[in-house]
Structures are given as C-alpha cells and as structure tokens.
Design a protein around this motif. Structure first.
Motif, short mmCIF file in Angstrom:
data_model
loop_
_atom_site.label_atom_id
_atom_site.label_comp_id
_atom_site.label_asym_id
_atom_site.label_seq_id
_atom_site.Cartn_x
_atom_site.Cartn_y
_atom_site.Cartn_z
N GLU A 120 3.36 -5.46 -1.14
CA GLU A 120 3.20 -6.91 -1.29
C GLU A 120 2.32 -7.50 -0.19
O GLU A 120 2.46 -8.69 0.14
CB GLU A 120 4.59 -7.56 -1.27
N GLU A 121 1.43 -6.74 0.36
CA GLU A 121 0.56 -7.25 1.41
C GLU A 121 -0.89 -6.97 1.04
O GLU A 121 -1.39 -5.85 1.17
CB GLU A 121 0.89 -6.60 2.76
N GLY A 122 -1.57 -8.00 0.53
CA GLY A 122 -2.99 -7.88 0.22
C GLY A 122 -3.26 -7.07 -1.03
O GLY A 122 -2.41 -6.86 -1.88
N ALA A 123 -4.50 -6.59 -1.11
CA ALA A 123 -4.96 -5.87 -2.30
C ALA A 123 -4.63 -4.39 -2.18
O ALA A 123 -5.50 -3.54 -2.02
CB ALA A 123 -6.47 -6.06 -2.48
N ALA A 124 -3.34 -4.08 -2.28
CA ALA A 124 -2.89 -2.70 -2.14
C ALA A 124 -2.64 -2.10 -3.53
O ALA A 124 -2.47 -2.80 -4.52
CB ALA A 124 -1.61 -2.64 -1.31
N ALA A 125 -2.62 -0.79 -3.58
CA ALA A 125 -2.44 -0.09 -4.84
C ALA A 125 -0.97 -0.03 -5.24
O ALA A 125 -0.07 -0.03 -4.40
CB ALA A 125 -2.99 1.32 -4.73
N VAL A 126 -0.75 0.01 -6.55
CA VAL A 126 0.55 0.40 -7.11
C VAL A 126 0.49 1.92 -7.26
O VAL A 126 -0.45 2.45 -7.88
CB VAL A 126 0.80 -0.28 -8.46
N ASN A 127 1.45 2.61 -6.67
CA ASN A 127 1.39 4.06 -6.58
C ASN A 127 2.52 4.74 -7.33
O ASN A 127 3.60 4.16 -7.54
CB ASN A 127 1.46 4.49 -5.11
N PHE A 128 2.27 5.99 -7.70
CA PHE A 128 3.26 6.83 -8.36
C PHE A 128 3.56 8.02 -7.45
O PHE A 128 2.66 8.75 -7.03
CB PHE A 128 2.71 7.31 -9.70
N LEU A 129 4.83 8.17 -7.12
CA LEU A 129 5.28 9.26 -6.27
C LEU A 129 5.99 10.30 -7.11
O LEU A 129 7.00 10.01 -7.76
CB LEU A 129 6.22 8.72 -5.19
N LEU A 130 5.46 11.52 -7.12
CA LEU A 130 6.05 12.60 -7.90
C LEU A 130 5.96 13.89 -7.11
O LEU A 130 4.87 14.30 -6.69
CB LEU A 130 5.33 12.75 -9.24
N GLN A 131 7.11 14.49 -6.85
CA GLN A 131 7.20 15.78 -6.14
C GLN A 131 6.40 15.75 -4.84
O GLN A 131 5.67 16.68 -4.51
CB GLN A 131 6.72 16.91 -7.05
N GLY A 132 6.55 14.66 -4.09
CA GLY A 132 5.92 14.55 -2.78
C GLY A 132 4.46 14.13 -2.80
O GLY A 132 3.87 13.92 -1.73
N LYS A 133 3.87 13.98 -3.97
CA LYS A 133 2.46 13.59 -4.08
C LYS A 133 2.36 12.14 -4.53
O LYS A 133 3.01 11.73 -5.49
CB LYS A 133 1.73 14.49 -5.07
N VAL A 134 1.52 11.35 -3.84
CA VAL A 134 1.31 9.94 -4.17
C VAL A 134 -0.02 9.79 -4.90
O VAL A 134 -1.06 10.22 -4.41
CB VAL A 134 1.32 9.07 -2.90
N THR A 135 0.03 9.15 -6.08
CA THR A 135 -1.17 8.92 -6.89
C THR A 135 -1.34 7.42 -7.13
O THR A 135 -0.39 6.75 -7.53
CB THR A 135 -1.05 9.64 -8.25
N GLU A 136 -2.55 6.91 -6.93
CA GLU A 136 -2.82 5.51 -7.20
C GLU A 136 -2.91 5.28 -8.71
O GLU A 136 -3.58 6.03 -9.42
CB GLU A 136 -4.14 5.07 -6.55
#
Length: 298
Positions: A120-136
């Motif tokens: 919720e701070e600025g133009a940040a990505a919504v991310n998906f966390l799966l098995q320790g990996k973060v994907t935008e």
C-alpha cells in the motif's frame, strides 16, 4: 520617607489574570494528554458473552492474516519504506520471515496453492508467492484489498478520490479496471449471498458492486470501515481508527452489533477454523483470538 513604589491595581489584576490563564492552559494540556492516554491504554471490551485473548504479541503493524493448514498463520507486517514483511507463525508460536523488504504489505489472500499480497505504498506490484518464489502479477498504486475466486483476482486501491478496482484473469494475465474514482477503498469480498461488497473508508460506507455500475450503498455512517469478512453470522467490519475503533457484525437480520470496542487500528479478521476468529490489531502490534458465546460456537 519610604522608597517602596506601589504597583498599580491594574497591573496586579493583569498579573493574576495571566497566572490564571497559564494554569488553565496547563490543566487543559494535562487533561488532553490524559484523554489520549486513556484512549490508547483502555482495554478492549467484548460484548455480551463474547471474549478475546492475545494470541500473538509483538507483531509490528499486524495487518493481513491467512490461516494455514495445520494451525499456522501468515501475517503481514505493515511497515513503510521497505521495512515490511510477511511472517509465518507456526502452531507452536515459532516465527519465520517469508518475504522481507516490503513497503506497507496490507492485503493478502490464499490463491492457487500460494498467497497473493499487495503493498500500500506507492506504485508497487501485486505479487504471487508460491513455494518460496515471488512473481509479479501487475502494478497498482496503494493496492490494499484482495479477493480471489475461480479464474479472477480482484484488487482495490486505497487512494483518496482516485482509487481503482481491478480484475486480473489468471488464465491470460489480463487486467481490467472495473471502477475508478473511488475514495479510500480498502477491502473487497464476496459474501455468502453472492453479493460482492467493497468499502470506501473516507465516506464511511460499504457498497455493492453491481452489474449496472451504480454500486448502491448498503451500509453507511461507519467510522473508517476497512477490512470485510462474510460468514454464516453475517458481515464483519473492522474500523481502521486509531482510537476507540470497533469490530462490527451486521447480522443476517440487518442489525448492526458491536462485538469489540476500544480497539486501536484493527485490520483483517479471519475465521480460525476452530470455531473462533482471529483479528489483527495493528495499532497495538498484536493478533487477537475472538471466541463467540459457547451456545454459538459452531
């Protein structure tokens, strides 16, 4: 002959008045500080036969909660400037940092075997966390609330008079803006009666996302409504107010009840899976467990 000079009566009266004013200002300052201290430290009050306890303390700016299989809990810590994080709290209380370096991680929801989280701070990505990996997945501005169902992920922005409601499609990664011009929209959810509801905190309302775009107000005159949750008891609403905030329950009969009062900036509420509820109280850096009356526990 005496050298004592008499003080004019007018000067003496002025001096007394000045001292009185100063004392009144000091008393007003003390009373103000006492009032704010009372608001900050007055204990949370539960209604009727409801009860609560602190289940996890020392959780800085606790915001979003996701209950995990096996009794664990994922908690977002809504700190600014890259100091925020998502922490996993195991059933035995052990903690593990899952994602760090975030800026106000506020929304989080389970999806497709992992978790989606927003910042919720600025133009940040919504991310998906799966098995320790973060994907935008996509970018927004001050994204807070998230809701996932089927092939669609909904996200809403907490912006003053310029917030947007997105619908992301998992299958083709497309992004559609369903609404814009929203005023501090913080949460979106699908209820058990199939309605999709969202908040506009600054206006103190909950709206129904309608097919014709009119989005009628279904609940009004609320004090900074933030997170929503629906279950068999009705619609739960937490108030993101620094002092004397409440956790409200609007039952299926339409009656609004205050379940907890004197909260400090409460955030998300979720069902624990064991007949109780968990509430993030960000203003006091903790997670509460709320227990219903024994005759309503199941």
């Amino acid at each position: 002959m005496s050298n004592v000079t008499a003080i004019p009566a007018s000067r003496g009266q002025f001096s007394k008045t000045l001292r009185l004013v100063l004392w009144l200002l000091i008393l007003l300052l003390v009373a103000t500080l006492a009032f704010f201290a009372w608001q900050s430290f007055y204990p949370v009050q539960a209604a009727g036969q409801w009860s609560y306890r602190v289940i996890h303390g020392d959780v800085p700016k606790a915001a979003a909660l996701v209950v995990m299989d096996g009794g664990g809990l994922m908690v977002s810590q809504e700190l600014r400037d890259g100091r925020g994080s998502i922490v996993r709290i195991a059933g035995d209380g052990q903690r593990e940092s899952v994602v760090s370096g975030l800026s106000k991680p506020d929304g989080m929801i389970s999806a497709r075997g992992g978790w989606v989280f927003s910042q919720e701070e600025g133009a940040a990505a919504v991310n998906f966390l799966l098995q320790g990996k973060v994907t935008e997945l996509f970018h927004g501005s001050n994204v807070q609330g998230l809701w996932n169902e089927g092939d669609h992920l909904y996200a809403i922005e907490d912006r003053h008079a310029n917030g947007r409601l997105f619908r992301y499609t998992w299958s083709d990664q497309s992004l559609v803006v369903l609404r814009d011009g929203l005023d501090e929209a913080e949460s979106i959810i699908r209820c058990t009666d199939s309605r999709m509801l969202y908040t506009e905190k600054d206006k103190g309302v909950v709206r129904h996302l309608s097919e014709d775009g009119s989005d009628p107000i279904v609940f009004a005159n609320l004090n900074q409504p933030t997170f929503l949750m629906c279950d068999q008891r009705g619609l739960w609403i937490s108030e993101d107010s620094t002092h004397r905030a409440r956790l409200l329950l609007i039952g299926n009969d339409g009656v609004q009840r205050t379940i907890l009062s004197f909260l400090k900036a409460p955030q998300s509420i979720v069902a624990s899976g064991r007949g109780t509820y968990l509430l993030a109280e960000g203003g006091r850096n903790r997670v509460l467990e709320l227990t219903p009356p024994s005759d309503q526990a199941r």
